[in-house]
Design a protein around this motif. Structure first.
Motif, PDB file in Angstrom:
ATOM      1  N   TYR A   1      31.338  40.742  39.023  1.00 18.33           N
ATOM      2  CA  TYR A   1      31.619  39.894  40.177  1.00 18.33           C
ATOM      3  C   TYR A   1      32.869  40.425  40.875  1.00 18.33           C
ATOM      4  O   TYR A   1      33.966  40.364  40.333  1.00 18.33           O
ATOM      5  CB  TYR A   1      31.836  38.444  39.735  1.00 18.33           C
ATOM      6  CG  TYR A   1      32.200  37.503  40.874  1.00 18.33           C
ATOM      7  CD1 TYR A   1      31.215  36.922  41.669  1.00 18.33           C
ATOM      8  CD2 TYR A   1      33.532  37.210  41.153  1.00 18.33           C
ATOM      9  CE1 TYR A   1      31.543  36.073  42.716  1.00 18.33           C
ATOM     10  CE2 TYR A   1      33.874  36.362  42.203  1.00 18.33           C
ATOM     11  CZ  TYR A   1      32.875  35.802  42.975  1.00 18.33           C
ATOM     12  OH  TYR A   1      33.204  34.961  44.024  1.00 18.33           O
ATOM     13  N   PRO A   2      32.737  40.989  42.103  1.00 15.01           N
ATOM     14  CA  PRO A   2      33.900  41.539  42.807  1.00 15.01           C
ATOM     15  C   PRO A   2      34.773  40.429  43.381  1.00 15.01           C
ATOM     16  O   PRO A   2      34.269  39.423  43.897  1.00 15.01           O
ATOM     17  CB  PRO A   2      33.266  42.380  43.914  1.00 15.01           C
ATOM     18  CG  PRO A   2      31.933  41.739  44.170  1.00 15.01           C
ATOM     19  CD  PRO A   2      31.476  41.188  42.851  1.00 15.01           C
ATOM     20  N   THR A   3      36.092  40.623  43.297  1.00 11.95           N
ATOM     21  CA  THR A   3      37.026  39.612  43.792  1.00 11.95           C
ATOM     22  C   THR A   3      37.888  40.100  44.946  1.00 11.95           C
ATOM     23  O   THR A   3      38.437  39.304  45.693  1.00 11.95           O
ATOM     24  CB  THR A   3      37.948  39.148  42.660  1.00 11.95           C
ATOM     25  OG1 THR A   3      38.632  40.287  42.116  1.00 11.95           O
ATOM     26  CG2 THR A   3      37.150  38.449  41.559  1.00 11.95           C
ATOM     27  N   GLY A   4      38.056  41.440  45.073  1.00 14.18           N
ATOM     28  CA  GLY A   4      38.907  41.969  46.127  1.00 14.18           C
ATOM     29  C   GLY A   4      40.386  41.827  45.856  1.00 14.18           C
ATOM     30  O   GLY A   4      41.217  42.179  46.697  1.00 14.18           O
ATOM     31  N   THR A   5      40.744  41.336  44.689  1.00 15.96           N
ATOM     32  CA  THR A   5      42.125  41.163  44.271  1.00 15.96           C
ATOM     33  C   THR A   5      42.183  41.205  42.751  1.00 15.96           C
ATOM     34  O   THR A   5      41.184  40.921  42.086  1.00 15.96           O
ATOM     35  CB  THR A   5      42.679  39.817  44.799  1.00 15.96           C
ATOM     36  OG1 THR A   5      44.039  39.659  44.390  1.00 15.96           O
ATOM     37  CG2 THR A   5      41.862  38.649  44.261  1.00 15.96           C
ATOM     38  N   ASP A   6      43.339  41.595  42.203  1.00 13.74           N
ATOM     39  CA  ASP A   6      43.455  41.710  40.751  1.00 13.74           C
ATOM     40  C   ASP A   6      43.129  40.396  40.054  1.00 13.74           C
ATOM     41  O   ASP A   6      43.605  39.328  40.452  1.00 13.74           O
ATOM     42  CB  ASP A   6      44.874  42.126  40.362  1.00 13.74           C
ATOM     43  CG  ASP A   6      45.158  43.580  40.670  1.00 13.74           C
ATOM     44  OD1 ASP A   6      44.269  44.264  41.203  1.00 13.74           O
ATOM     45  OD2 ASP A   6      46.286  44.031  40.372  1.00 13.74           O
ATOM     46  N   VAL A   7      42.331  40.493  38.980  1.00  9.54           N
ATOM     47  CA  VAL A   7      42.002  39.339  38.153  1.00  9.54           C
ATOM     48  C   VAL A   7      42.905  39.355  36.931  1.00  9.54           C
ATOM     49  O   VAL A   7      43.229  40.418  36.398  1.00  9.54           O
ATOM     50  CB  VAL A   7      40.516  39.374  37.729  1.00  9.54           C
ATOM     51  CG1 VAL A   7      40.184  38.177  36.838  1.00  9.54           C
ATOM     52  CG2 VAL A   7      39.615  39.389  38.961  1.00  9.54           C
ATOM     53  N   ASN A   8      43.314  38.189  36.486  1.00 13.24           N
ATOM     54  CA  ASN A   8      44.189  38.090  35.314  1.00 13.24           C
ATOM     55  C   ASN A   8      43.396  37.560  34.121  1.00 13.24           C
ATOM     56  O   ASN A   8      42.342  38.079  33.816  1.00 13.24           O
ATOM     57  CB  ASN A   8      45.409  37.257  35.676  1.00 13.24           C
ATOM     58  CG  ASN A   8      46.209  37.910  36.803  1.00 13.24           C
ATOM     59  OD1 ASN A   8      46.655  39.047  36.671  1.00 13.24           O
ATOM     60  ND2 ASN A   8      46.371  37.227  37.916  1.00 13.24           N
TER      61      ASN A   8
END
Length: 372
Positions: free
Chosen positions: A72-79
């Motif tokens: 699942y792409p978010t376009g921002t860093d996932v934590n």
């Protein structure tokens, strides 16, 4: 206090075997891996840490061979990510609270907060009610109702909740937890079906530090970890300078007063005269809190009754940052460090009995990786 002679790394180091690799992007210190039913779930930082790019996202892999089941792409860093009730919860650097179907990877809900969501979401179960909590850097707490599959009203701290939730079995059953914030305050958090509330317990004040004839004040800059032992809460914290005593204290659960502050004995630790910040959670072993501190080459043990340092084991000759917490199993401690080495210490003899070296992609620490 006795310290063992430093052991050469080449005498205790072994190299693990790589079973499989998967191209998921960078996995950094805020990321975690959840394993369930033969699958791995994790968030990634894509091609470049702290920068949004197309490979940022949440990934599910097959544990046996590393095959990617969905992404699942978010376009921002996932934590951090958390799994509960067939749902996967994740927060991002951009302040997104994301809920996915764990089997398919399809989006269930997504909400924007006013600050980055750096910690993994927390799951609270009280009776038949289950909720997920998202903490943002702006102090927001957002609730997600797992039964209704929708976000609910949350609450606001004065600063970012920074520690993991700490609780006992009895407290957790009634929805009560301790949490520390970036403005060095300790709270009790209560989560019920009707909503959530907070009660302040302690605010850390500046401490006076003596260095020879000089005295100065050290300002606390945030609580880093909470560990409950009986009627004491062990609080690890950070401050704006080094200090002659470690940033670890014991707080009385019933009164909220500081029972003791950790302190060393009169023995100086081979040139290590000041302590850096505490970034990790202590492990409990036989009446001792076993832990590490930033830029400190020692594993240290503190008496849980009065905070006195009982012994220390030198891990190596490099003053690396300690970001990962000590793990204790039986009478052995496993200490991971930023140089990619996990040292294994016998807690009875206070000696290194083994080490595992994990390949490092950081050229800044490779220069330390000699035989000595």
């Amino acid at each position: 206090m006795k310290f063992p002679l430093f052991q050469r790394l080449k005498d205790v180091r072994v190299q693990p075997k790589v079973v499989w690799e998967a191209p998921v992007g960078q996995v950094r210190w805020r990321n975690n891996i959840v394993v369930d039913d033969g699958k791995l779930y994790l968030g990634t930082c894509g091609e470049k840490w702290n920068h949004g790019d197309p490979k940022d996202g949440i990934v599910c892999l097959t544990a046996g061979d590393g095959a990617i089941r969905w992404a699942y792409p978010t376009g921002t860093d996932v934590n951090g990510v958390t799994l509960s009730g067939g749902l996967l919860f994740a927060g991002t650097d951009s302040g997104d609270a994301i809920v996915l179907d764990a089997e398919s990877g399809e989006l269930v809900a997504r909400e924007a907060l006013h600050g980055a969501v750096l910690s993994k979401p927390h799951i609270v179960q009280v009776g038949g009610f289950t909720t997920a909590l998202f903490f943002s850097q702006s102090g927001e707490v957002l609730l997600f109702d797992l039964m209704k599959r929708e976000f609910a009203a949350g609450l606001q701290f004065t600063a970012s909740p920074q520690t993991d939730l700490a609780s006992t079995i009895e407290m957790a059953a009634s929805g009560r937890f301790y949490v520390g914030t970036s403005d060095s305050c300790l709270y009790e958090l209560s989560v019920q079906e009707a909503g959530a509330s907070i009660n302040p317990i302690l605010e850390l004040k500046p401490e006076t530090i003596s260095a020879g004839r000089i005295e100065y004040e050290a300002e606390p800059t945030g609580l880093q970890s909470l560990v409950i032992h009986g009627q004491t809460i062990l609080v690890s914290y950070s401050r704006n300078t080094y200090g002659s005593n470690p940033p670890l204290l014991g707080v009385d659960r019933s009164t909220g007063e500081v029972r003791w502050r950790a302190r060393r004995t009169g023995t100086r630790n081979r040139g290590q005269s000041l302590y850096g910040n505490a970034r990790t959670s202590p492990a409990i072993w036989k009446g001792l809190a076993v832990t590490t501190f930033a830029s400190d080459p020692f594993l240290r043990a503190y008496d849980l009754t009065n905070g006195v340092e009982r012994w220390a084991v030198r891990l190596d000759d490099g003053f690396f940052q300690n970001w990962a917490s000590v793990i204790v199993s039986g009478d052995r401690a496993y200490v991971p460090r930023i140089d990619g080495v996990v040292s294994i210490i016998d807690l009875n003899s206070h000696k290194i009995v083994g080490a595992v070296s994990v390949e490092s992609a950081n050229p800044g620490v490779d220069r330390y990786r000699g035989d000595d």
